[in-house]
Scaffold this motif. Structure first.
Motif, PDB file in Angstrom:
ATOM      1  N   GLU A 134       0.799  -1.237   0.000  1.00  0.00           N
ATOM      2  CA  GLU A 134       0.000   0.000   0.000  1.00  0.00           C
ATOM      3  C   GLU A 134       0.830   1.285   0.000  1.00  0.00           C
ATOM      4  OE1 GLU A 134      -3.048  -0.616   2.982  1.00  0.00           O
ATOM      5  OE2 GLU A 134      -3.564  -2.559   2.092  1.00  0.00           O
ATOM      6  N   PRO A 135       1.933   1.355   0.784  1.00  0.00           N
ATOM      7  CA  PRO A 135       2.751   2.575   0.684  1.00  0.00           C
ATOM      8  C   PRO A 135       3.271   2.802  -0.741  1.00  0.00           C
ATOM      9  CG  PRO A 135       3.348   1.315   2.642  1.00  0.00           C
ATOM     10  CD  PRO A 135       2.420   0.450   1.843  1.00  0.00           C
ATOM     11  N   GLY A 136       3.556   1.713  -1.457  1.00  0.00           N
ATOM     12  CA  GLY A 136       4.006   1.828  -2.848  1.00  0.00           C
ATOM     13  C   GLY A 136       2.910   2.365  -3.743  1.00  0.00           C
ATOM     14  N   LYS A 138       0.526   4.339  -2.735  1.00  0.00           N
ATOM     15  CA  LYS A 138       0.342   5.751  -2.381  1.00  0.00           C
ATOM     16  C   LYS A 138       1.390   6.608  -3.090  1.00  0.00           C
ATOM     17  CE  LYS A 138      -2.126   8.799  -0.401  1.00  0.00           C
ATOM     18  NZ  LYS A 138      -3.585   8.853  -0.653  1.00  0.00           N
ATOM     19  N   GLU A 139       2.630   6.134  -3.057  1.00  0.00           N
ATOM     20  CA  GLU A 139       3.703   6.888  -3.725  1.00  0.00           C
ATOM     21  C   GLU A 139       3.435   7.050  -5.205  1.00  0.00           C
ATOM     22  OE1 GLU A 139       7.971   5.973  -3.509  1.00  0.00           O
ATOM     23  OE2 GLU A 139       7.596   5.608  -1.366  1.00  0.00           O
ATOM     24  N   TRP A 140       2.979   5.961  -5.808  1.00  0.00           N
ATOM     25  CA  TRP A 140       2.656   5.981  -7.238  1.00  0.00           C
ATOM     26  C   TRP A 140       1.548   6.992  -7.504  1.00  0.00           C
ATOM     27  CZ3 TRP A 140      -1.998   4.525  -9.696  1.00  0.00           C
ATOM     28  CH2 TRP A 140      -1.934   4.409 -11.075  1.00  0.00           C
ATOM     29  N   GLN A 141       0.557   7.018  -6.605  1.00  0.00           N
ATOM     30  CA  GLN A 141      -0.563   7.942  -6.763  1.00  0.00           C
ATOM     31  C   GLN A 141      -0.096   9.392  -6.655  1.00  0.00           C
ATOM     32  OE1 GLN A 141      -3.330   8.595  -3.451  1.00  0.00           O
ATOM     33  NE2 GLN A 141      -4.975   7.835  -4.783  1.00  0.00           N
ATOM     34  N   ILE A 142       0.789   9.636  -5.684  1.00  0.00           N
ATOM     35  CA  ILE A 142       1.312  11.001  -5.500  1.00  0.00           C
ATOM     36  C   ILE A 142       2.046  11.459  -6.756  1.00  0.00           C
ATOM     37  CG2 ILE A 142       3.063  12.341  -4.245  1.00  0.00           C
ATOM     38  CD1 ILE A 142       2.244  10.687  -1.713  1.00  0.00           C
ATOM     39  N   GLN A 143       2.839  10.553  -7.319  1.00  0.00           N
ATOM     40  CA  GLN A 143       3.545  10.904  -8.555  1.00  0.00           C
ATOM     41  C   GLN A 143       2.582  11.214  -9.685  1.00  0.00           C
ATOM     42  OE1 GLN A 143       6.461   7.861  -9.459  1.00  0.00           O
ATOM     43  NE2 GLN A 143       7.402   8.125  -7.448  1.00  0.00           N
ATOM     44  N   ARG A 144       1.437  10.556  -9.652  1.00  0.00           N
ATOM     45  CA  ARG A 144       0.490  10.698 -10.755  1.00  0.00           C
ATOM     46  C   ARG A 144      -0.383  11.938 -10.603  1.00  0.00           C
ATOM     47  NH1 ARG A 144      -4.258   7.775 -12.630  1.00  0.00           N
ATOM     48  NH2 ARG A 144      -4.630   7.505 -10.414  1.00  0.00           N
ATOM     49  N   GLU A 149      -3.587  16.576  -4.027  1.00  0.00           N
ATOM     50  CA  GLU A 149      -4.800  15.827  -4.359  1.00  0.00           C
ATOM     51  C   GLU A 149      -4.775  14.433  -3.734  1.00  0.00           C
ATOM     52  OE1 GLU A 149      -5.660  15.985  -8.575  1.00  0.00           O
ATOM     53  OE2 GLU A 149      -7.381  14.627  -8.308  1.00  0.00           O
ATOM     54  N   ALA A 150      -3.559  13.886  -3.650  1.00  0.00           N
ATOM     55  CA  ALA A 150      -3.442  12.523  -3.118  1.00  0.00           C
ATOM     56  C   ALA A 150      -3.841  12.459  -1.643  1.00  0.00           C
ATOM     57  CB  ALA A 150      -2.015  12.004  -3.316  1.00  0.00           C
ATOM     58  N   LYS A 151      -3.701  13.610  -0.957  1.00  0.00           N
ATOM     59  CA  LYS A 151      -4.049  13.648   0.470  1.00  0.00           C
ATOM     60  C   LYS A 151      -5.485  13.192   0.702  1.00  0.00           C
ATOM     61  CE  LYS A 151      -1.058  17.154   2.535  1.00  0.00           C
ATOM     62  NZ  LYS A 151      -0.915  18.615   2.600  1.00  0.00           N
ATOM     63  N   ASN A 152      -6.367  13.579  -0.198  1.00  0.00           N
ATOM     64  CA  ASN A 152      -7.794  13.288  -0.019  1.00  0.00           C
ATOM     65  C   ASN A 152      -8.293  12.159  -0.916  1.00  0.00           C
ATOM     66  OD1 ASN A 152      -8.116  15.530   1.809  1.00  0.00           O
ATOM     67  ND2 ASN A 152      -7.827  16.820  -0.013  1.00  0.00           N
ATOM     68  N   THR A 153      -7.363  11.397  -1.482  1.00  0.00           N
ATOM     69  CA  THR A 153      -7.775  10.336  -2.393  1.00  0.00           C
ATOM     70  C   THR A 153      -7.318   8.987  -1.856  1.00  0.00           C
ATOM     71  OG1 THR A 153      -7.384  11.918  -4.189  1.00  0.00           O
ATOM     72  CG2 THR A 153      -7.761   9.625  -4.827  1.00  0.00           C
ATOM     73  N   ALA A 154      -8.242   8.065  -1.785  1.00  0.00           N
ATOM     74  CA  ALA A 154      -7.885   6.717  -1.319  1.00  0.00           C
ATOM     75  C   ALA A 154      -7.033   6.021  -2.383  1.00  0.00           C
ATOM     76  CB  ALA A 154      -9.153   5.906  -1.055  1.00  0.00           C
ATOM     77  N   ILE A 155      -6.172   5.102  -1.954  1.00  0.00           N
ATOM     78  CA  ILE A 155      -5.414   4.334  -2.943  1.00  0.00           C
ATOM     79  C   ILE A 155      -6.356   3.361  -3.649  1.00  0.00           C
ATOM     80  CG2 ILE A 155      -3.122   4.555  -1.925  1.00  0.00           C
ATOM     81  CD1 ILE A 155      -3.541   1.879  -0.528  1.00  0.00           C
ATOM     82  N   ASP A 156      -5.908   2.887  -4.820  1.00  0.00           N
ATOM     83  CA  ASP A 156      -6.810   2.124  -5.697  1.00  0.00           C
ATOM     84  C   ASP A 156      -6.963   0.656  -5.305  1.00  0.00           C
ATOM     85  OD1 ASP A 156      -4.241   1.426  -6.360  1.00  0.00           O
ATOM     86  OD2 ASP A 156      -4.505   1.626  -8.527  1.00  0.00           O
ATOM     87  N   ARG A 157      -6.007   0.161  -4.519  1.00  0.00           N
ATOM     88  CA  ARG A 157      -6.042  -1.246  -4.124  1.00  0.00           C
ATOM     89  C   ARG A 157      -5.539  -1.378  -2.690  1.00  0.00           C
ATOM     90  NH1 ARG A 157      -4.966  -0.831  -9.326  1.00  0.00           N
ATOM     91  NH2 ARG A 157      -5.513  -2.477 -10.847  1.00  0.00           N
TER      92      ARG A 157
END
Lengths: 255, 255
Positions: A134-136, A138-144, A149-157
């Motif tokens: 999951e931390p991976g 999140k990092e991927w999401q932040i890069q994207r 925006e990532a602060k308020n967005t749940a990870i996808d899996r």
């Protein structure tokens, strides 16, 4: 002289991005299989990044068209990582996500196996979705999408959610009497697996590819003795078996 | 929606061990091509380690059986490294060596190209034998037969001798109006090429594979614009083009 073949059978690697990327320069597990079975089979990559098992239904007939037990001694089925994407908060399964509910994933797995078996292809290996770090993710999401925006967005899996799909895959394999490579479990037994085996929490690093390759090859060998590499004839004679002074005689078994 | 295909054409990599090993975990150039053209073509490895162009004649018809311009938009021909093995001191060309005299190598190259072209396959790329790093060959020999015996044994290939085969390959390519990847020259332009690009004076390290991959891909792109990856449709829609709420519509172009 050792026996040899003229036409190569093929192994078909069927799945999503975890298969599509399996020939990558990062020691892709599919390319490793192709190398290991070099001169013996063609390893065909039938990975479709992002696809879930619902979408796979639309292409199944075309992917396996013409396959039979002779020309296709092995198919790996490696799906579910996208089905296990979280449903959107609204719980609307038709919303914009790759998510497929568990019950339909189960049905789809059965349909995939049935479709392939109907063609006479019997040697299948199922592969569970790998764990999610999951931390991976999140990092991927932040890069994207950026930190804000990532602060308020749940990870996808999540790993717990994907576990259900891995369990389901194992249950279907048991039900259908097929071998299963349980990557979800085995990968988590590796110390530091989250960053060692995954580069974005989902896709394989070179070590992740090596792990997948070893696990898949071990299962192939233990389940299907006829697919042990030393049991499989090469296409055309090995050059050490060619009679240098009368090479034509070495190719005499050609039909 | 972008156009997509249902059946994948294939690139055929034809040659000797330098092709057979091209899917190795050492960043094999063939696997890199397969990854680069992922979802678009199957890259089939038709490398036969140790084979010279005399022996290749016995398998040519079987290797290219069923190939045509539609299903085979590219063939790479990468032979000659074994033809260029030194003749034995006696000069007996039927003695135990892979050596093929230059004049017959030239004839064989023409026959290979002719055989493939007759099937309607027109997009070929020829690749010269790479240079030979003689100290690397000596080391390999010592490992194989021991230091004592190696003292009195000539190495199996020299760079000057292989140069003739590389030149011949370029001449035939020119004569037959085909593009040629001159690895013999380009690899020697790399500083420290002998150990950087080769692990035994003949076969590629990861850096050697990367060099070969870049050189071959550059030639494909500059010669055959229809093979630029962005010009080639994927097999089945990219998942970003699937209509999540009505996926069937995204597969509507299937025949």
């Amino acid at each position: 002289m050792s026996p040899y073949i003229v036409e190569r059978p093929r192994f078909i690697l069927f799945g999503d991005s975890l298969t599509e990327r399996s020939f990558s320069e990062e020691g892709g597990w599919g390319a490793s299989l192709a190398h290991f079975y070099g001169r013996r089979v063609d390893v065909l990559n039938r990975g479709y990044g992002g696809y879930n098992t619902d979408w796979v239904m639309f292409i199944l007939d075309d992917v396996f068209k013409g396959c039979n037990s002779q020309n296709t001694p092995l198919v790996t089925i490696f799906v579910g990582a996208n089905d296990a994407a979280l449903p959107l908060p609204e719980g609307n399964e038709h919303s914009s996500t790759q998510h497929v509910p568990l019950s339909r994933y189960r049905e789809n797995l059965r349909k995939i196996v049935h479709n392939i078996r109907e063609r006479g292809v019997t040697q299948l290996v199922m592969i569970t979705p790998p764990p999610v770090y999951e931390p991976g993710r999140k990092e991927w999401q932040i890069q994207r999408i950026g930190e804000e925006e990532a602060k308020n967005t749940a990870i996808d899996r999540t790993n717990a959610y994907t576990k259900q799909y891995a369990e389901c895959c194992k249950e279907v394999a048991l039900e259908l009497d097929l071998p299963v490579v349980d990557l979800w479990t085995s990968m988590q037994e590796t110390k530091g697996w989250g960053t060692l085996l995954f580069n974005d929490g989902l896709h394989f690093t070179p070590e992740g590819n090596q792990h997948a390759y070893n696990a898949i090859l071990t299962t192939i060998n233990s389940t299907y003795p006829n697919l042990k590499v030393e049991e499989m004839p090469m296409q055309f004679p090995h050059f050490s078996e060619i009679d240098f002074s009368n090479p034509a005689s070495s190719f005499g078994n050609l039909p």
